[in-house]
Design a protein around this motif. Sequence first.
Motif, PDB file in Angstrom:
ATOM      1  N   GLU A 179       0.793  -1.231   0.000  1.00  0.00           N
ATOM      2  CA  GLU A 179       0.000   0.000   0.000  1.00  0.00           C
ATOM      3  C   GLU A 179       0.826   1.282   0.000  1.00  0.00           C
ATOM      4  OE1 GLU A 179      -3.955   1.769   2.144  1.00  0.00           O
ATOM      5  OE2 GLU A 179      -2.481   0.790   3.426  1.00  0.00           O
ATOM      6  N   ALA A 180       1.796   1.401   0.883  1.00  0.00           N
ATOM      7  CA  ALA A 180       2.543   2.661   0.987  1.00  0.00           C
ATOM      8  C   ALA A 180       3.236   2.999  -0.331  1.00  0.00           C
ATOM      9  CB  ALA A 180       3.557   2.587   2.119  1.00  0.00           C
ATOM     10  N   LYS A 181       3.865   2.005  -0.946  1.00  0.00           N
ATOM     11  CA  LYS A 181       4.550   2.252  -2.222  1.00  0.00           C
ATOM     12  C   LYS A 181       3.540   2.475  -3.346  1.00  0.00           C
ATOM     13  CE  LYS A 181       8.877  -0.130  -1.168  1.00  0.00           C
ATOM     14  NZ  LYS A 181       9.862  -1.144  -1.595  1.00  0.00           N
ATOM     15  N   ARG A 182       2.427   1.763  -3.297  1.00  0.00           N
ATOM     16  CA  ARG A 182       1.397   1.954  -4.325  1.00  0.00           C
ATOM     17  C   ARG A 182       0.866   3.386  -4.298  1.00  0.00           C
ATOM     18  NH1 ARG A 182      -2.309  -1.203  -2.437  1.00  0.00           N
ATOM     19  NH2 ARG A 182      -3.819   0.391  -1.851  1.00  0.00           N
ATOM     20  N   LEU A 183       0.619   3.891  -3.113  1.00  0.00           N
ATOM     21  CA  LEU A 183       0.126   5.264  -3.004  1.00  0.00           C
ATOM     22  C   LEU A 183       1.187   6.264  -3.458  1.00  0.00           C
ATOM     23  CD1 LEU A 183      -1.743   5.073   0.424  1.00  0.00           C
ATOM     24  CD2 LEU A 183      -2.730   4.987  -1.865  1.00  0.00           C
ATOM     25  N   GLY A 184       2.451   6.024  -3.068  1.00  0.00           N
ATOM     26  CA  GLY A 184       3.521   6.912  -3.484  1.00  0.00           C
ATOM     27  C   GLY A 184       3.669   6.951  -4.995  1.00  0.00           C
ATOM     28  N   MET A 185       3.603   5.789  -5.631  1.00  0.00           N
ATOM     29  CA  MET A 185       3.710   5.738  -7.089  1.00  0.00           C
ATOM     30  C   MET A 185       2.521   6.409  -7.761  1.00  0.00           C
ATOM     31  SD  MET A 185       6.505   4.375  -8.201  1.00  0.00           S
ATOM     32  CE  MET A 185       6.089   3.774  -9.830  1.00  0.00           C
ATOM     33  N   SER A 186       1.347   6.278  -7.176  1.00  0.00           N
ATOM     34  CA  SER A 186       0.171   6.940  -7.744  1.00  0.00           C
ATOM     35  C   SER A 186       0.341   8.458  -7.715  1.00  0.00           C
ATOM     36  CB  SER A 186      -1.090   6.537  -6.972  1.00  0.00           C
ATOM     37  OG  SER A 186      -1.362   5.165  -7.139  1.00  0.00           O
ATOM     38  N   ALA A 187       0.921   8.977  -6.647  1.00  0.00           N
ATOM     39  CA  ALA A 187       1.178  10.413  -6.561  1.00  0.00           C
ATOM     40  C   ALA A 187       2.170  10.847  -7.640  1.00  0.00           C
ATOM     41  CB  ALA A 187       1.705  10.779  -5.175  1.00  0.00           C
ATOM     42  N   LEU A 188       3.218  10.044  -7.844  1.00  0.00           N
ATOM     43  CA  LEU A 188       4.192  10.357  -8.895  1.00  0.00           C
ATOM     44  C   LEU A 188       3.524  10.421 -10.266  1.00  0.00           C
ATOM     45  CD1 LEU A 188       7.350   8.130  -8.145  1.00  0.00           C
ATOM     46  CD2 LEU A 188       6.990  10.537  -7.593  1.00  0.00           C
ATOM     47  N   TYR A 189       2.744   9.399 -10.574  1.00  0.00           N
ATOM     48  CA  TYR A 189       2.152   9.330 -11.906  1.00  0.00           C
ATOM     49  C   TYR A 189       1.057  10.361 -12.104  1.00  0.00           C
ATOM     50  CZ  TYR A 189       4.931   5.441 -13.413  1.00  0.00           C
ATOM     51  OH  TYR A 189       6.003   4.664 -13.789  1.00  0.00           O
ATOM     52  N   ALA A 190       0.377  10.744 -11.047  1.00  0.00           N
ATOM     53  CA  ALA A 190      -0.653  11.778 -11.185  1.00  0.00           C
ATOM     54  C   ALA A 190      -0.027  13.109 -11.582  1.00  0.00           C
ATOM     55  CB  ALA A 190      -1.435  11.915  -9.880  1.00  0.00           C
ATOM     56  N   LEU A 191       1.106  13.465 -10.968  1.00  0.00           N
ATOM     57  CA  LEU A 191       1.751  14.725 -11.362  1.00  0.00           C
ATOM     58  C   LEU A 191       2.368  14.599 -12.759  1.00  0.00           C
ATOM     59  CD1 LEU A 191       2.392  17.620 -10.653  1.00  0.00           C
ATOM     60  CD2 LEU A 191       4.570  16.847  -9.698  1.00  0.00           C
ATOM     61  N   ALA A 192       2.959  13.446 -13.069  1.00  0.00           N
ATOM     62  CA  ALA A 192       3.509  13.251 -14.411  1.00  0.00           C
ATOM     63  C   ALA A 192       2.408  13.365 -15.459  1.00  0.00           C
ATOM     64  CB  ALA A 192       4.188  11.888 -14.500  1.00  0.00           C
ATOM     65  N   ARG A 193       1.235  12.836 -15.158  1.00  0.00           N
ATOM     66  CA  ARG A 193       0.099  12.929 -16.074  1.00  0.00           C
ATOM     67  C   ARG A 193      -0.319  14.375 -16.262  1.00  0.00           C
ATOM     68  NH1 ARG A 193      -1.134   9.883 -19.813  1.00  0.00           N
ATOM     69  NH2 ARG A 193      -0.969  11.861 -20.881  1.00  0.00           N
ATOM     70  N   ARG A 194      -0.309  15.141 -15.190  1.00  0.00           N
ATOM     71  CA  ARG A 194      -0.669  16.558 -15.292  1.00  0.00           C
ATOM     72  C   ARG A 194       0.297  17.282 -16.224  1.00  0.00           C
ATOM     73  NH1 ARG A 194      -1.300  20.158  -9.937  1.00  0.00           N
ATOM     74  NH2 ARG A 194      -3.245  18.973  -9.851  1.00  0.00           N
ATOM     75  N   VAL A 195       1.596  17.011 -16.060  1.00  0.00           N
ATOM     76  CA  VAL A 195       2.592  17.665 -16.914  1.00  0.00           C
ATOM     77  C   VAL A 195       2.379  17.269 -18.374  1.00  0.00           C
ATOM     78  CG1 VAL A 195       5.056  17.847 -17.428  1.00  0.00           C
ATOM     79  CG2 VAL A 195       4.271  17.861 -15.047  1.00  0.00           C
ATOM     80  N   ASP A 196       2.149  15.974 -18.622  1.00  0.00           N
ATOM     81  CA  ASP A 196       1.896  15.510 -19.988  1.00  0.00           C
ATOM     82  C   ASP A 196       0.653  16.163 -20.575  1.00  0.00           C
ATOM     83  OD1 ASP A 196       4.101  13.881 -20.067  1.00  0.00           O
ATOM     84  OD2 ASP A 196       3.013  12.043 -19.575  1.00  0.00           O
ATOM     85  N   ASP A 197      -0.392  16.274 -19.771  1.00  0.00           N
ATOM     86  CA  ASP A 197      -1.645  16.865 -20.259  1.00  0.00           C
ATOM     87  C   ASP A 197      -1.472  18.338 -20.607  1.00  0.00           C
ATOM     88  OD1 ASP A 197      -2.957  14.477 -20.036  1.00  0.00           O
ATOM     89  OD2 ASP A 197      -3.950  14.942 -18.135  1.00  0.00           O
ATOM     90  N   ILE A 198      -0.631  19.033 -19.867  1.00  0.00           N
ATOM     91  CA  ILE A 198      -0.346  20.426 -20.214  1.00  0.00           C
ATOM     92  C   ILE A 198       0.279  20.482 -21.605  1.00  0.00           C
ATOM     93  CG2 ILE A 198       1.083  22.446 -19.669  1.00  0.00           C
ATOM     94  CD1 ILE A 198       0.775  21.656 -16.695  1.00  0.00           C
ATOM     95  N   GLY A 199       1.279  19.628 -21.830  1.00  0.00           N
ATOM     96  CA  GLY A 199       1.957  19.637 -23.111  1.00  0.00           C
ATOM     97  C   GLY A 199       1.064  19.234 -24.267  1.00  0.00           C
ATOM     98  N   ASP A 200       0.154  18.280 -24.036  1.00  0.00           N
ATOM     99  CA  ASP A 200      -0.687  17.754 -25.112  1.00  0.00           C
ATOM    100  C   ASP A 200      -2.014  18.493 -25.251  1.00  0.00           C
ATOM    101  OD1 ASP A 200       1.222  15.840 -25.657  1.00  0.00           O
ATOM    102  OD2 ASP A 200       0.285  14.325 -24.369  1.00  0.00           O
ATOM    103  N   GLY A 201      -2.288  19.423 -24.372  1.00  0.00           N
ATOM    104  CA  GLY A 201      -3.581  20.112 -24.373  1.00  0.00           C
ATOM    105  C   GLY A 201      -3.730  21.129 -25.492  1.00  0.00           C
TER     106      GLY A 201
END
Length: 285
Positions: free
Chosen positions: A27-49
Motif C-alpha cells: 500500500e505505501a509504495k502503491r500510493l507513493g507511485m500513484s502520486a508520482l504518476y498523477a503529477l507526471a500525467r498533469r505535466v503531460d496533459d499540459i503539453g498535449d492540451g
Amino acid sequence: MAAYRYCEAVTALQARNFSYGIRLLPEAKRLGMSALYALARRVDDIGDGDLPPERKAEQLLRTRDLLDEIREGAVSEDDTDPIKVALADAARRFPIPLEGFDELIDGVEMDLKGAEYRTFEDLKVYCRCVAGSIGRLSLGVYGCEDVKLGSEYADTLGLALQLTNILRDLREDAVNGRTYLPTEDLVRFGCEGGFAQARPAAGADFTGLVAFQAERAQRCFEEGLRLLPMLDRRSRACTAAMAGIYHRLLARIAAEPESVLRGRVSLPGWEKAYVALSGLAGGRS
C-alpha cells in the motif's frame, strides 16, 4: 488520505499500462507511485492540451513552483490541490528525487519549442527527460541498495519504453505535426516524407526503419531490465509488469510494422493482466 485516492483514480484512468504494475505494490509504495504518476500525467496533459503555447508555459512554470513548495515543506493537508498534497506526503516518506519532475518539464518544453532530433544522441536527451526521469523517480519509491547503478538502469529502461511509445504513436504524432525519430535515420531509410498516410511513401524502406528502431529499443530493454534483481520482490514485480507490457507491444510492432500507420497498437486487457501476474511470479514477459 483522500488526496492519494484521487491520485489512484487518475492513474487507473489515464495511465492504464502503468497501473497494472502499480497494483502489485504494497500500500505505501502503491500510493507513493500513484502520486508520482498523477503529477507526471498533469505535466503531460499540459503539453498535449489545446491551450496556446504561452498558457502552457505558464502552467509548467506553476508546476515548477509546486515542486519548490514541496521541497521547502510548505504544503499542508488543507491545500486544495490533491496531487500536491499526496506528492508532498510521499516525498516525506520516500527519498524521491524531485528534480526528475523538473527534467520531465524540460522535455515537455522541448515539445512546445518544436525541437527536432538530428541524431539518436539528440533524441536520447529528450527521452531521458520525459521517460528516464520517471524511472529514476520511481526508484525513489521502490528503494535500491546501489542507487547510482540502479538509476542508470532505470534511466535506460525508461528510454526503452519511450522508444516503444515513439513507434506506437508514429502516425498520431505525424498528424499532429511531430516527428521524434532522428532525421539521420529517416534519411537513411528514405522515410523523410513523414508518416501522415496509412501506407508508407513509395520507395521508403519503412519496414527497415521500424526494424532498426525496434532493435535499438530491444537493446535498451536488455540493459534496463538488469535493474530487476536490485529491487525487492514487489517492486521487481511492478517494474517487470510495466516493462513487460511495453516489451510485448514492441514485439507486436516489430512483427507487423505497418500496423502503426493504421492506428494505435495496443494489448488487450487480459494480456496485460497476464504479464502483470507473470511479473509477480518472477517471470519476464
